[in-house]
Design a protein around this motif. Sequence first.
Motif, short mmCIF file in Angstrom:
data_model
loop_
_atom_site.label_atom_id
_atom_site.label_comp_id
_atom_site.label_asym_id
_atom_site.label_seq_id
_atom_site.Cartn_x
_atom_site.Cartn_y
_atom_site.Cartn_z
N ARG A 145 0.83 -1.21 0.00
CA ARG A 145 0.00 0.00 0.00
C ARG A 145 0.86 1.26 0.00
NH1 ARG A 145 -4.89 -2.17 3.85
NH2 ARG A 145 -6.25 -2.77 2.12
N GLU A 146 1.96 1.23 0.72
CA GLU A 146 2.88 2.37 0.74
C GLU A 146 3.45 2.63 -0.65
OE1 GLU A 146 4.78 5.59 2.44
OE2 GLU A 146 3.34 4.27 3.45
N LEU A 147 3.71 1.56 -1.40
CA LEU A 147 4.24 1.68 -2.76
C LEU A 147 3.16 2.00 -3.79
CD1 LEU A 147 6.72 -1.34 -2.70
CD2 LEU A 147 7.30 1.10 -2.67
N LYS A 148 1.89 1.92 -3.36
CA LYS A 148 0.73 2.23 -4.22
C LYS A 148 0.68 1.36 -5.47
CE LYS A 148 0.29 7.02 -2.59
NZ LYS A 148 0.75 6.71 -1.28
N VAL A 149 0.90 0.07 -5.28
CA VAL A 149 0.83 -0.89 -6.38
C VAL A 149 -0.42 -1.75 -6.20
CG1 VAL A 149 2.02 -2.80 -7.54
CG2 VAL A 149 3.35 -0.97 -6.48
#
Length: 196
Positions: free
Chosen positions: A106-110
């Motif tokens: 989620r932090e990488l927004k993938v």
Amino acid sequence: CGGCMRVCPKGAIREVPRRIGVVETIASGKVTLIQGRLDVGVAMAPPLIRAVKAHIPKTGDAVLDAPPGTSCPVIATLRETDRVVLVTEPTPFGLNDLRLAVAAVRELKVPFGVVVNRAGSGDDRVTAYCADEWIPVLAEIPDDRRVAEAYSRGELAVDALPEYRGAFEELWAAIRSLTKKRHGQTRRQRCGNAER
């Protein structure tokens, strides 16, 4: 990063090229395997992972396999990918690792989804967590000893057990359909969006 070399007032630190591993390419039929092999005693996997990724053809599909967890090699593998499949088992340990991996992705927004391996061997906490967090469960692979036996002989499950072929084809279609709009929101984000 080279920062210590740049700021050392005495010029006592220098960088020199050093081999950390090799990138190998192996072809079999329509599949090409590109793997990085770290030299013994080397702990810096991310540069080797970047070298492997640089060898990926610009067209077609590529599957990158990362170790479990959220270590530097995992993050290096996940960066600049189109979608992520998190594989877990239905156990408390599997759920704990899944929560950490979900936070990282989620932090990488993938865009991502989950595959539950050895389904039926544990409890339903993983699927309940995924439902609560709006994370798609792309497939549940049953806890079937025949799959492990095929794997131990170096065979693909879909070749040794043709009844699994359809399930894996459906999984591939589900992976390819992952988009940022379908999932990945936390409950708080969903509630916030609903209030607007």
